[in-house]
Design an enzyme around this catalytic site. Structure first.
Site, PDB file in Angstrom:
ATOM      1  N   PRO A  95      52.317 108.897  -6.695  1.00  0.00           N
ATOM      2  CA  PRO A  95      52.425 107.977  -5.544  1.00  0.00           C
ATOM      3  C   PRO A  95      53.887 107.870  -5.107  1.00  0.00           C
ATOM      4  CG  PRO A  95      52.049 106.756  -7.577  1.00  0.00           C
ATOM      5  CD  PRO A  95      52.061 108.197  -7.960  1.00  0.00           C
ATOM      6  N   ASP A 122      58.742 107.872  -7.699  1.00  0.00           N
ATOM      7  CA  ASP A 122      57.399 107.802  -8.289  1.00  0.00           C
ATOM      8  C   ASP A 122      57.110 106.328  -8.552  1.00  0.00           C
ATOM      9  OD1 ASP A 122      55.126 107.770  -9.868  1.00  0.00           O
ATOM     10  OD2 ASP A 122      55.764 109.431 -11.160  1.00  0.00           O
ATOM     11  N   HIS A 123      56.192 105.745  -7.785  1.00  0.00           N
ATOM     12  CA  HIS A 123      55.973 104.300  -7.873  1.00  0.00           C
ATOM     13  C   HIS A 123      55.417 103.878  -9.224  1.00  0.00           C
ATOM     14  CE1 HIS A 123      55.855 100.319  -6.371  1.00  0.00           C
ATOM     15  NE2 HIS A 123      55.712 100.618  -5.090  1.00  0.00           N
ATOM     16  N   ARG A 124      54.886 104.832  -9.999  1.00  0.00           N
ATOM     17  CA  ARG A 124      54.373 104.473 -11.324  1.00  0.00           C
ATOM     18  C   ARG A 124      55.520 104.115 -12.263  1.00  0.00           C
ATOM     19  NH1 ARG A 124      51.137 109.921 -12.323  1.00  0.00           N
ATOM     20  NH2 ARG A 124      53.229 110.619 -11.771  1.00  0.00           N
ATOM     21  N   VAL A 125      56.727 104.583 -11.902  1.00  0.00           N
ATOM     22  CA  VAL A 125      57.894 104.369 -12.765  1.00  0.00           C
ATOM     23  C   VAL A 125      58.909 103.453 -12.077  1.00  0.00           C
ATOM     24  CG1 VAL A 125      59.782 105.529 -13.975  1.00  0.00           C
ATOM     25  CG2 VAL A 125      57.568 106.675 -13.754  1.00  0.00           C
TER      26      VAL A 125
END
Lengths: 447, 326
Positions: A246, A419-422
């Site tokens: 994402p 990376d929106h997960r991070v």
């Protein structure tokens, strides 16, 4: 006894290679470590070193041929040995074999022993199969795991009966962090195959691209060109990155006046030979910013986030027909001049495709610069397992209102893909602000 | 939940089904006045009368054949063999008539019959009375073969077997009759062909059924002490076999051990081993192990009998072999 030599894995992501050039000829004596050929992999032209000793009796593929991993490429043995049977066997060998093919049995002159086999005892036999010389004995799950994680089974010591490699041996290798690629340092980023391997189910093979409607009407004019290995890899990896990560983007302008002056100053001192580029300074600035915001120097690994203790910056380099991203290791600890020299050297070898696999894996963040093409701003695709990439545009002159006067200012636009997960929005914004601060006050880099 | 014995569970299943359906009846040696050689049919003669709880002469071939005929004309017989060893004189009725007539009559006759009784080894009843014959019957298309290990499965599966329109071979165990266990309250059946994970675990899968499963439970406790965590899968039905529950477990643990009483050659566990290697090859870390009885007629002496039967230690050894540990 003559043996078939299969194509080894020469890059972490290679599944096939093109035999670019034979270095050794038929009839030449070879010893372990000799480079017998040059192979074009998806990443670079790699040397193909031999592990065996003997004479090259037959070359089975021509220069320019595409060869699957493990497929036969040559026969080695004692001078004068008959290789007819082996050549036939090689021709029949499954091209997709992932391990080197087994050595051939005795020449067919002697039929299989006709003596009746000793009947097996009815109760379950505990006897383990005897090891077969030259063949890798591994349990199916060990092979499955090794393939998923890109581990070369020849490097795994088997603890099962007859030296069979079993699951725990591969697991131990995984835990040690040792991989098929030359081992990266412990706290480095995973080599690129790793995140996908951790969650194989999450990585569906991309569907074959739909065959475009040829619309073969009159007057159509087009050229089809089959994909090179590098283009295949770029297609696969970037599609995967764009589909599974994402992405979000933060963009901002930097007042580049001091940066331009700083670089001019440096170059005046360093001289023409050691000239540094704006990009070299930006690579250093990104490394410095990541040291201040270590949470952004991280990777998403499926069930956890790994924060890297070291800062390795990938630098995207355009090469003929593609793109390669060599890595400047520990960029935070190196001076701008050293970084500059290293990038020049790596990029030079990238263009002639002579980089080693470890020189293009293990990055923790990437910088991509299209400024030299006059691009103002663009958004880049993250290079997994990294969590971010900085897209750099050109320094441009712009009218700036200074009090009541209009003056000529210099601006540089940075666009950060995260990376929106991070990395959440606030962290992305802080990273961009940190970069802006450093680049607007480059003297910080000397502090 | 009520705790009852395996014997009572079977009794409840038959009684409930006979209450439910007047076509169901029980026939066999000593099932009526003696209340069952192992007291499985206790109280049933008094409850249902001599027309539905029928004592027979010692003539298995005869009463098995009467049962097949009764099934052909619409009744739902339960034929009790005092032990499955005695089914050998009636095996022609089971294999050539019960298993075949539906197909050979083009579906004109269904054979809703249950053959039931204890199988396998009891205690010191010697070679002719200690045989595990499940592989014989599981070999035959047209038969269903059920081998429950605990009271709740025995009850739910016997009820399902009685309601099934096909011949069912229902194999109990003399040494399981007094084993107790929880049984769900009220009316229930268990689908034929559906297995059950009796113990979840991660290191190895043990597939076992009937009496041998209890040996496996004992072995699992020994392995636990060594830090080896096994999953026990009870197929409950051998034919049709619940492949997927076994494959799912093996895909998780990567090792498979099958444990069952009976001789090793053409043992039913070998069929399971074949299916596992066929469908889970890439998941396996070791060859599938099969633990069976020894390849001999059962000796009478107790010490030798114990040597012949699969024991907890044999299971432990097989699991360790599959795990490559000493």
């Amino acid at each position: 006894m003559a043996t078939i030599i299969g194509l080894p894995k020469l890059s972490p992501t290679m599944e096939e290679g093109v035999l670019a050039k034979w270095i050794k000829k038929e009839g030449e004596a070879v010893s372990p470590g000799d480079i017998i050929a040059e192979v074009e992999t998806d990443k670079a032209n790699m040397d193909f070193p031999l592990e065996d000793e003997g004479t090259l009796l037959k070359l089975l593929v021509k220069e320019g041929d595409t060869v699957k991993l493990g497929a036969p490429v040559a026969i080695i043995g004692k001078p004068g040995e008959d290789v007819t049977a082996l050549t036939a066997q090689a021709a029949n060998a499954a091209p997709a074999a992932s391990a080197p093919p087994p050595p051939p049995g005795p020449a067919p002159a002697k039929p299989p022993a006709a003596a009746p086999a000793k009947p097996a005892p009815a109760a379950s036999s505990k006897a383990a199969p005897a090891p077969v010389a030259g063949r890798i004995l591994a349990s199916p799950i060990a092979k499955t795991l090794a393939a998923e994680h890109g581990i070369d089974l020849r490097r795994v010591k088997g603890s099962g009966p007859g030296g069979r490699i079993v699951e725990r041996d591969v697991q131990a290798m995984l835990q040690d962090g040792a991989r098929a690629e030359p081992a990266p340092d412990e706290d480095e980023a995973e080599p690129e195959a790793a995140p996908a391997a951790r969650a194989p189910a999450a990585r569906p093979a991309p569907p074959p691209p739909p065959h475009p409607s040829t619309g073969e009407g009159e007057g159509d004019d087009f050229t089809d060109k089959s994909l090179s290995l590098m283009r295949k890899t770029i297609a696969r990896r970037l599609l995967e990155a764009k589909q599974t990560i994402p992405h979000f983007y933060v963009t901002g302008d930097v007042d580049a006046a001091k940066l331009v002056a700083f670089r001019a100053d440096l170059n005046a001192i360093l001289g023409e030979e050691h000239k540094v580029s704006i990009n070299d300074v930006i690579v250093k600035a990104v490394a410095a910013a990541l040291v201040r915001l270590p949470a952004a120097n991280a990777s998403f690994l499926g069930d956890r986030i790994r924060t890297h203790g070291r800062v390795h910056i990938g630098v995207a380099v355009a090469v003929e027909d593609g793109l390669i991203t060599p890595v400047v290791r520990d960029a935070d600890k190196k001076g701008i001049r050293a970084i500059s020299a290293e990038i020049k050297e790596l990029a030079g070898r990238a263009r002639i495709r002579k980089l080693l696999p470890e020189e293009m894996t293990g990055g923790t963040f990437t910088v991509s610069n299209l400024g030299m093409y006059g691009v103002d701003v663009f958004q880049a695709i993250i290079n997994p397992p990294e969590a971010g990439i900085l897209a750099v545009g050109a320094v441009r002159k712009v009218p700036v209102v200074d009090g009541d006067r209009l003056v000529i200012g210099e601006r540089l636009t940075l666009s950060l893909s995260c990376d929106h997960r991070v990395i959440d929005g606030a962290l992305g914004a802080r990273l961009l602000a940190e970069l802006k601060k450093i680049l607007e006050h480059p003297a910080i880099l000397a502090a | 939940m009520a705790v009852i014995s395996y014997r009572e569970a079977l009794n409840q299943a038959m009684t409930e089904e006979m209450e439910r359906d007047p076509n169901v009846f029980l026939m066999g040696e000593e099932v009526g006045h003696y209340q069952g050689a192992y007291k499985v049919s206790q109280g049933m003669l008094a409850r249902f009368g001599e027309r539905r709880v029928v004592d027979t002469p010692i003539a298995e071939c005869g009463f098995a054949g009467v049962g097949v005929g009764a099934a052909m004309v619409g009744l739902r017989p339960i034929i009790e063999f005092m032990t499955w060893n005695f089914s050998l004189v009636a095996i022609d009725q089971i294999i050539n008539n019960a298993a075949k007539i539906r197909q050979m009559s083009g579906g004109q006759f269904t054979i809703p019959i249950v053959f039931r009784g204890p199988g396998g080894c009891a205690v010191q009843v010697a070679a002719q009375h200690s045989q595990a014959l499940e592989a014989f019957y599981a070999h035959v298309p047209g038969l269903k073969v059920i081998m429950p290990s605990v009271p709740s499965d025995a009850k739910g599966l016997l009820k399902a077997a009685i309601r099934d329109d096909n011949p069912v071979v229902f194999i109990e165990s003399e040494t399981l009759y007094s084993v107790t266990g929880e049984v769900p309250p009220g009316e229930y059946t268990i689908s034929i062909g559906k297995g059950d994970v009796k113990r979840p675990g991660k290191d190895a899968t043990i597939v076992s059924w009937s009496k041998a499963l209890h040996t496996v439970v004992e072995a699992a406790k020994l392995l636990d002490k060594e830090g080896i965590d096994v999953e026990i899968v009870d197929p409950r039905t051998l034919r049709p076999l619940d492949d997927e529950i076994i494959f799912d477990s093996v895909r998780k643990t990567h090792r498979c051990v099958v444990v069952g009483e009976g001789w090793p050659v053409a043992h039913f566990g070998k069929e399971i081993a074949y299916r596992v290697q066929k469908m889970c090859l890439d998941d396996l870390d070791a060859p599938v192990e099969v633990v069976t009885s020894e390849d001999v007629p059962m000796p009478y002496a107790r010490n030798l009998e114990l040597e012949v039967l699969p024991a907890a230690k044999d299971v432990v050894d097989a699991v360790k072999a599959a795990l490559y540990v000493e």
